[in-house]
Design a protein around this motif. Structure first.
Motif, mmCIF file in Angstrom:
data_model
loop_
_atom_site.group_PDB
_atom_site.id
_atom_site.type_symbol
_atom_site.label_atom_id
_atom_site.label_comp_id
_atom_site.label_asym_id
_atom_site.label_seq_id
_atom_site.Cartn_x
_atom_site.Cartn_y
_atom_site.Cartn_z
ATOM 1 N N LEU A 87 -37.945 43.974 18.786
ATOM 2 C CA LEU A 87 -38.024 42.736 19.567
ATOM 3 C C LEU A 87 -37.734 43.123 21.002
ATOM 4 C CD1 LEU A 87 -35.830 40.358 17.377
ATOM 5 C CD2 LEU A 87 -38.322 40.590 17.348
ATOM 6 N N ILE A 88 -38.708 42.959 21.863
ATOM 7 C CA ILE A 88 -38.516 43.290 23.271
ATOM 8 C C ILE A 88 -38.244 41.968 23.986
ATOM 9 C CG2 ILE A 88 -39.470 44.494 25.267
ATOM 10 C CD1 ILE A 88 -39.272 46.293 22.776
ATOM 11 N N ASP A 89 -36.982 41.744 24.303
ATOM 12 C CA ASP A 89 -36.502 40.449 24.774
ATOM 13 C C ASP A 89 -36.473 40.397 26.308
ATOM 14 O OD1 ASP A 89 -34.996 38.234 25.427
ATOM 15 O OD2 ASP A 89 -33.307 38.718 24.136
ATOM 16 N N GLY A 90 -37.185 39.399 26.864
ATOM 17 C CA GLY A 90 -37.161 39.228 28.319
ATOM 18 C C GLY A 90 -38.068 40.210 29.044
ATOM 19 N N TYR A 91 -39.068 40.690 28.351
ATOM 20 C CA TYR A 91 -39.996 41.660 28.943
ATOM 21 C C TYR A 91 -41.333 41.500 28.246
ATOM 22 C CZ TYR A 91 -41.609 46.017 30.993
ATOM 23 O OH TYR A 91 -42.307 46.937 31.723
ATOM 24 N N PRO A 92 -42.441 41.572 28.915
ATOM 25 C CA PRO A 92 -42.613 41.791 30.356
ATOM 26 C C PRO A 92 -42.271 40.543 31.173
ATOM 27 C CG PRO A 92 -44.735 41.408 29.306
ATOM 28 C CD PRO A 92 -43.719 41.437 28.210
ATOM 29 N N ARG A 93 -41.818 40.773 32.400
ATOM 30 C CA ARG A 93 -41.501 39.652 33.295
ATOM 31 C C ARG A 93 -42.647 39.368 34.255
ATOM 32 N NH1 ARG A 93 -35.229 39.020 34.400
ATOM 33 N NH2 ARG A 93 -34.523 39.535 32.314
ATOM 34 N N GLU A 94 -43.599 40.267 34.309
ATOM 35 C CA GLU A 94 -44.814 40.004 35.089
ATOM 36 C C GLU A 94 -45.968 40.746 34.423
ATOM 37 O OE1 GLU A 94 -44.299 43.196 38.620
ATOM 38 O OE2 GLU A 94 -43.057 41.412 38.805
ATOM 39 N N LYS A 95 -47.193 40.332 34.776
ATOM 40 C CA LYS A 95 -48.383 40.832 34.079
ATOM 41 C C LYS A 95 -48.472 42.364 34.087
ATOM 42 C CE LYS A 95 -52.577 40.452 35.826
ATOM 43 N NZ LYS A 95 -53.799 39.853 36.369
ATOM 44 N N ASN A 96 -48.218 42.976 35.251
ATOM 45 C CA ASN A 96 -48.358 44.431 35.345
ATOM 46 C C ASN A 96 -47.372 45.171 34.447
ATOM 47 O OD1 ASN A 96 -50.405 44.083 37.125
ATOM 48 N ND2 ASN A 96 -49.199 44.473 38.962
ATOM 49 N N GLN A 97 -46.215 44.549 34.223
ATOM 50 C CA GLN A 97 -45.240 45.170 33.320
ATOM 51 C C GLN A 97 -45.803 45.236 31.912
ATOM 52 O OE1 GLN A 97 -41.591 42.935 33.633
ATOM 53 N NE2 GLN A 97 -40.956 44.008 35.488
ATOM 54 N N GLY A 98 -46.504 44.189 31.496
ATOM 55 C CA GLY A 98 -47.112 44.179 30.176
ATOM 56 C C GLY A 98 -48.141 45.290 30.043
ATOM 57 N N ILE A 99 -48.966 45.419 31.070
ATOM 58 C CA ILE A 99 -50.016 46.447 31.060
ATOM 59 C C ILE A 99 -49.388 47.840 30.983
ATOM 60 C CG2 ILE A 99 -51.867 47.472 32.473
ATOM 61 C CD1 ILE A 99 -52.317 44.527 33.548
ATOM 62 N N GLU A 100 -48.357 48.082 31.832
ATOM 63 C CA GLU A 100 -47.664 49.376 31.842
ATOM 64 C C GLU A 100 -47.002 49.672 30.498
ATOM 65 O OE1 GLU A 100 -46.643 52.006 34.286
ATOM 66 O OE2 GLU A 100 -48.677 51.379 34.784
ATOM 67 N N LEU A 148 -35.398 30.941 37.763
ATOM 68 C CA LEU A 148 -36.397 30.141 37.047
ATOM 69 C C LEU A 148 -37.710 30.049 37.819
ATOM 70 C CD1 LEU A 148 -34.165 27.284 35.599
ATOM 71 C CD2 LEU A 148 -35.295 29.093 34.323
ATOM 72 N N LEU A 149 -37.607 29.974 39.141
ATOM 73 C CA LEU A 149 -38.818 29.901 39.970
ATOM 74 C C LEU A 149 -39.614 31.202 39.820
ATOM 75 C CD1 LEU A 149 -40.454 28.290 42.085
ATOM 76 C CD2 LEU A 149 -39.125 29.464 43.848
ATOM 77 N N THR A 150 -38.916 32.331 39.970
ATOM 78 C CA THR A 150 -39.567 33.646 39.801
ATOM 79 C C THR A 150 -40.161 33.749 38.404
ATOM 80 O OG1 THR A 150 -37.804 34.571 41.181
ATOM 81 C CG2 THR A 150 -39.160 36.145 40.001
ATOM 82 N N PHE A 151 -39.382 33.323 37.431
ATOM 83 C CA PHE A 151 -39.820 33.404 36.037
ATOM 84 C C PHE A 151 -41.105 32.618 35.819
ATOM 85 C CE2 PHE A 151 -40.013 31.164 31.993
ATOM 86 C CZ PHE A 151 -40.192 32.237 31.157
ATOM 87 N N ARG A 152 -41.139 31.364 36.308
ATOM 88 C CA ARG A 152 -42.309 30.503 36.082
ATOM 89 C C ARG A 152 -43.574 31.085 36.716
ATOM 90 N NH1 ARG A 152 -39.708 26.084 37.315
ATOM 91 N NH2 ARG A 152 -40.691 25.948 39.343
ATOM 92 N N GLN A 153 -43.425 31.565 37.956
ATOM 93 C CA GLN A 153 -44.593 32.117 38.661
ATOM 94 C C GLN A 153 -45.178 33.299 37.895
ATOM 95 O OE1 GLN A 153 -42.513 32.864 42.292
ATOM 96 N NE2 GLN A 153 -43.180 30.971 43.270
ATOM 97 N N ASN A 154 -44.294 34.184 37.413
ATOM 98 C CA ASN A 154 -44.759 35.388 36.728
ATOM 99 C C ASN A 154 -45.253 35.125 35.315
ATOM 100 O OD1 ASN A 154 -44.260 37.290 38.802
ATOM 101 N ND2 ASN A 154 -42.084 37.190 38.356
ATOM 102 N N THR A 155 -44.607 34.190 34.637
ATOM 103 C CA THR A 155 -44.928 33.960 33.221
ATOM 104 C C THR A 155 -46.326 33.398 33.039
ATOM 105 O OG1 THR A 155 -42.613 33.657 32.708
ATOM 106 C CG2 THR A 155 -44.164 32.818 31.103
ATOM 107 N N ASN A 156 -46.741 32.514 33.940
ATOM 108 C CA ASN A 156 -48.091 31.939 33.810
ATOM 109 C C ASN A 156 -49.154 33.030 33.772
ATOM 110 O OD1 ASN A 156 -47.016 29.403 33.723
ATOM 111 N ND2 ASN A 156 -47.271 28.995 35.898
ATOM 112 N N ALA A 157 -48.978 34.053 34.616
ATOM 113 C CA ALA A 157 -49.950 35.152 34.651
ATOM 114 C C ALA A 157 -49.910 35.968 33.356
ATOM 115 C CB ALA A 157 -49.659 36.063 35.847
ATOM 116 N N ILE A 158 -48.713 36.163 32.809
ATOM 117 C CA ILE A 158 -48.578 36.916 31.539
ATOM 118 C C ILE A 158 -49.277 36.161 30.403
ATOM 119 C CG2 ILE A 158 -46.962 37.779 29.784
ATOM 120 C CD1 ILE A 158 -44.870 37.977 32.053
#
Length: 200
Positions: A87-100, A148-158
């Motif tokens: 279980l990878i918890d709290g990751y990825p936090r942005e789209k590029n992290q998922g790709i990496e 939360l603001l940072t989280f919301r902006q990044n999560t939509n892209a993920i």
């Protein structure tokens, strides 16, 4: 790694990810890796790296992906032989992290996104902070809202990028109702894994 399920656990701070992860670990015996815990452990170790990470985290910023990914990868490699799943918890936090992550570690089988309103998350975090004997620097409303603001902006892209493997779960319900939905999704992944293994 192909036979061991990897599940990303997504959701804002206070959405109840930790509670669900504990229940998943209890039921399935998976290894729970929280990027936040790995970072906090590094900070607690007092290393040079830990001190640099602390400065970033205290300001509500995001630690560099390279740092987080190397901590996660090390933890996965250490547990690989004995683990039934990750279980990878709290990751990825942005789209590029998922790709990496998928390039450097392994593709994720499933992303569980625990959806929760901002007000609910703020209330939960403030309540958790008030009840805790250990005070975290980042548990104040201003920092929480920034996170939360940072989280919301990044999560939509993920969520857009990984839509086919993402299950969005309403996290404002009873813990056990949420877990029923989680179990169905994980059982489905495990079944697919077994079928693929049988075909090899």
């Amino acid at each position: 790694m192909a036979e061991i399920p990897i599940i990303w656990i997504l959701g804002g701070p206070g959405c109840g990810k930790g509670t669900q992860c504990a229940k998943i670990v209890e039921k399935y015996g998976f290894t729970h890796l929280s990027s936040g815990d790995l970072l906090r452990n590094e900070v607690a170790s007092g290393s040079d790296k830990g001190r640099k990470l602390q400065a970033v985290m205290a300001s509500g910023g995001l630690v560099s992906n390279d740092e987080v990914l190397s901590l996660l990868n090390d933890a996965i490699v250490r547990a690989k032989g004995s683990s039934k799943g990750f279980l990878i918890d709290g990751y990825p936090r942005e789209k590029n992290q998922g790709i990496e992550f998928e390039l450097r570690v392994a593709p994720a089988d499933l992303a569980l996104y625990f959806e929760c309103s901002e007000d609910t998350m703020v209330q939960r975090i403030m309540a958790r902070a008030a009840a805790s004997s250990v005070k975290r620097d980042d548990d104040n409303e201003k920092t929480i809202r920034a996170r939360l603001l940072t989280f919301r902006q990044n999560t939509n892209a993920i969520l857009e990028c990984y839509e086919p493997k993402t299950l969005t779960i309403n996290a404002e319900r009873d813990v056990d109702d949420i877990f029923l939905e989680v179990v169905q999704a994980i059982d489905c992944v495990l079944k697919k894994k077994q079928q693929n293994a049988a075909q090899c």
